[in-house]
Write a protein that holds these residues in place. Structure first.
Motif, mmCIF file in Angstrom:
data_model
loop_
_atom_site.group_PDB
_atom_site.id
_atom_site.type_symbol
_atom_site.label_atom_id
_atom_site.label_comp_id
_atom_site.label_asym_id
_atom_site.label_seq_id
_atom_site.Cartn_x
_atom_site.Cartn_y
_atom_site.Cartn_z
ATOM 1 N N ALA A 74 0.829 -1.207 0.000
ATOM 2 C CA ALA A 74 0.000 0.000 0.000
ATOM 3 C C ALA A 74 0.862 1.255 0.000
ATOM 4 N N GLN A 75 1.956 1.245 0.761
ATOM 5 C CA GLN A 75 2.844 2.402 0.783
ATOM 6 C C GLN A 75 3.525 2.607 -0.563
ATOM 7 N N ASP A 76 3.933 1.525 -1.202
ATOM 8 C CA ASP A 76 4.553 1.627 -2.528
ATOM 9 C C ASP A 76 3.614 2.283 -3.536
ATOM 10 N N ARG A 77 2.338 1.928 -3.461
ATOM 11 C CA ARG A 77 1.365 2.479 -4.401
ATOM 12 C C ARG A 77 1.208 3.988 -4.244
ATOM 13 N N GLU A 78 1.524 4.512 -3.064
ATOM 14 C CA GLU A 78 1.360 5.941 -2.809
ATOM 15 C C GLU A 78 2.612 6.741 -3.132
ATOM 16 N N LEU A 79 3.709 6.062 -3.469
ATOM 17 C CA LEU A 79 4.957 6.758 -3.788
ATOM 18 C C LEU A 79 5.042 7.060 -5.281
ATOM 19 N N PRO A 80 5.472 8.264 -5.670
ATOM 20 C CA PRO A 80 5.620 8.584 -7.102
ATOM 21 C C PRO A 80 6.618 7.681 -7.823
ATOM 22 N N TRP A 81 7.587 7.150 -7.083
ATOM 23 C CA TRP A 81 8.630 6.319 -7.687
ATOM 24 C C TRP A 81 8.068 4.989 -8.185
ATOM 25 N N PRO A 89 10.781 -1.271 -18.874
ATOM 26 C CA PRO A 89 10.670 -2.508 -19.668
ATOM 27 C C PRO A 89 10.686 -3.791 -18.838
ATOM 28 N N ALA A 90 11.404 -3.779 -17.714
ATOM 29 C CA ALA A 90 11.484 -4.998 -16.892
ATOM 30 C C ALA A 90 10.155 -5.329 -16.234
ATOM 31 N N GLY A 91 9.270 -4.351 -16.080
ATOM 32 C CA GLY A 91 7.975 -4.609 -15.461
ATOM 33 C C GLY A 91 8.071 -4.723 -13.953
ATOM 34 N N PRO A 92 6.987 -5.103 -13.312
ATOM 35 C CA PRO A 92 6.947 -5.151 -11.845
ATOM 36 C C PRO A 92 7.532 -6.418 -11.232
ATOM 37 N N LEU A 93 7.815 -7.439 -12.060
ATOM 38 C CA LEU A 93 8.219 -8.733 -11.507
ATOM 39 C C LEU A 93 9.493 -8.667 -10.665
ATOM 40 N N PRO A 94 10.596 -8.047 -11.125
ATOM 41 C CA PRO A 94 11.808 -8.054 -10.306
ATOM 42 C C PRO A 94 11.611 -7.425 -8.927
ATOM 43 N N LEU A 150 -0.999 -9.011 -0.311
ATOM 44 C CA LEU A 150 -0.962 -8.351 -1.616
ATOM 45 C C LEU A 150 -2.340 -7.816 -1.982
ATOM 46 N N PHE A 151 -3.374 -8.596 -1.700
ATOM 47 C CA PHE A 151 -4.737 -8.147 -1.993
ATOM 48 C C PHE A 151 -5.089 -6.901 -1.189
ATOM 49 N N ILE A 152 -4.841 -6.944 0.120
ATOM 50 C CA ILE A 152 -5.176 -5.797 0.976
ATOM 51 C C ILE A 152 -4.381 -4.567 0.558
ATOM 52 N N GLY A 153 -3.079 -4.748 0.296
ATOM 53 C CA GLY A 153 -2.246 -3.616 -0.082
ATOM 54 C C GLY A 153 -2.591 -3.027 -1.431
ATOM 55 N N SER A 154 -3.211 -3.836 -2.302
ATOM 56 C CA SER A 154 -3.547 -3.375 -3.650
ATOM 57 C C SER A 154 -4.887 -2.657 -3.723
ATOM 58 N N VAL A 155 -5.724 -2.820 -2.701
ATOM 59 C CA VAL A 155 -7.060 -2.205 -2.756
ATOM 60 C C VAL A 155 -7.244 -1.103 -1.716
ATOM 61 N N LEU A 156 -6.355 -1.004 -0.729
ATOM 62 C CA LEU A 156 -6.525 -0.032 0.342
ATOM 63 C C LEU A 156 -5.340 0.911 0.430
ATOM 64 N N TRP A 235 -6.604 -10.282 -9.204
ATOM 65 C CA TRP A 235 -7.649 -9.326 -9.578
ATOM 66 C C TRP A 235 -7.342 -7.930 -9.043
ATOM 67 N N ALA A 236 -6.915 -7.851 -7.767
ATOM 68 C CA ALA A 236 -6.640 -6.555 -7.150
ATOM 69 C C ALA A 236 -5.468 -5.865 -7.829
ATOM 70 N N TYR A 237 -4.447 -6.640 -8.182
ATOM 71 C CA TYR A 237 -3.284 -6.043 -8.843
ATOM 72 C C TYR A 237 -3.669 -5.502 -10.219
ATOM 73 N N ARG A 238 -4.415 -6.275 -10.989
ATOM 74 C CA ARG A 238 -4.822 -5.826 -12.319
ATOM 75 C C ARG A 238 -5.778 -4.640 -12.228
ATOM 76 N N ARG A 239 -6.633 -4.649 -11.231
ATOM 77 C CA ARG A 239 -7.547 -3.523 -11.023
ATOM 78 C C ARG A 239 -6.766 -2.247 -10.744
ATOM 79 N N ASP A 240 -5.776 -2.339 -9.873
ATOM 80 C CA ASP A 240 -4.964 -1.172 -9.544
ATOM 81 C C ASP A 240 -4.177 -0.681 -10.761
ATOM 82 N N GLU A 241 -3.632 -1.650 -11.509
ATOM 83 C CA GLU A 241 -2.855 -1.288 -12.702
ATOM 84 C C GLU A 241 -3.747 -0.635 -13.748
#
Length: 246
Positions: A74-81, A89-94, A150-156, A235-241
């Motif tokens: 959840a904190q990562d989602r709120e950071l501009p970085w 190009p590497a995407g979010p996986l690494p 991951l679900f909680i952090g992606s929706v809240l 689902w939560a990750y794709r929704r956020d993306e």
């Protein structure tokens, strides 16, 4: 790609060392609980002490995987970085793999105080093979809780994730028999206990460390929880993306 995963893992490990509050809480609270409740009441009974040690290991690992992961995501989602990194190009996986690996390393470190208390203050017994199997079960057993985090952090938001993760964490720990043996739980709680994921992980860990026979219902329930948590997290990750990058 492997080099990026290693780099992110090293970064998150350094973050844990610089701000070790979460790691200390995951490690010290179960160890203190062992000293306060297990040592005086079941410390001289080998099987009971071994099972209680497994329960406290799950408690600490679950706290790190569910609470810490939900808050950090959840904190990562709120950071501009973070949005910028997700457009590379590497995407979010690494980054995500690095966080998971660092959290698993923290999980293994968090069980050390519990094992030391069990070794020096109780009659708990285990073979080296049983210990390795137990650690393997613990690492595999935190997967559904990581998915929940991951679900909680992606929706809240970060503030909401703190409260939500704790609301989910403590009831599952209590009902799953981590703080009290299942036989000591009230009758209606015993009826519900096999259907929470914590009980399934505990049954597996007790089986490999104390030689108990696992409850089949609890194992099936654990598998179902893992599948549902994986679907919800995806689902939560794709929704956020979709909301932030479409």
């Amino acid at each position: 790609m492997p080099d990026l995963v290693v780099a992110h893992t090293r970064l998150f490990l350094l973050e844990q060392l610089r701000v070790p509050v979460g790691l200390l809480a995951s490690a010290l609270f179960p160890a203190v609980s062992m000293v306060a409740f297990v040592v005086p009441f079941a410390g001289d009974i080998p099987k009971a002490a071994t099972m209680a040690t497994g329960s406290m290991m799950i408690f600490g690992a679950m706290a790190g995987s569910l609470i810490n992961l939900s808050i950090t995501v959840a904190q990562d989602r709120e950071l501009p970085w973070n949005p910028y990194l997700r457009t590379l190009p590497a995407g979010p996986l690494p980054r995500f793999a690095g966080r998971i690996l660092a959290m698993l390393a923290g999980t293994l470190v968090s069980v050390v105080p519990v094992l030391l208390v069990a070794a020096f203050l109780t009659a708990a017994t285990i073979t080296p093979v049983g210990l390795l199997l137990g650690l393997g079960v613990l690492v595999a057993g935190v997967v559904p809780f990581m998915l929940m985090g991951l679900f909680i952090g992606s929706v809240l938001s970060a503030k909401a994730a703190i409260a939500a993760s704790q609301v989910v964490f403590f009831p599952m720990a209590i009902v799953g028999g981590l703080l009290l043996p299942p036989a000591m739980l009230p009758g209606f709680v015993q009826a519900v206990s096999p259907y929470v994921p914590t009980r399934g992980v505990a049954e597996l860990l007790w089986a490999v460390t104390a030689g108990t026979t696992p409850d089949v219902v609890a194992l099936v329930s654990l598998a179902a929880w893992t599948v549902v948590a994986a679907i919800a997290a995806a689902w939560a990750y794709r929704r956020d993306e979709g909301r932030r990058f479409s």
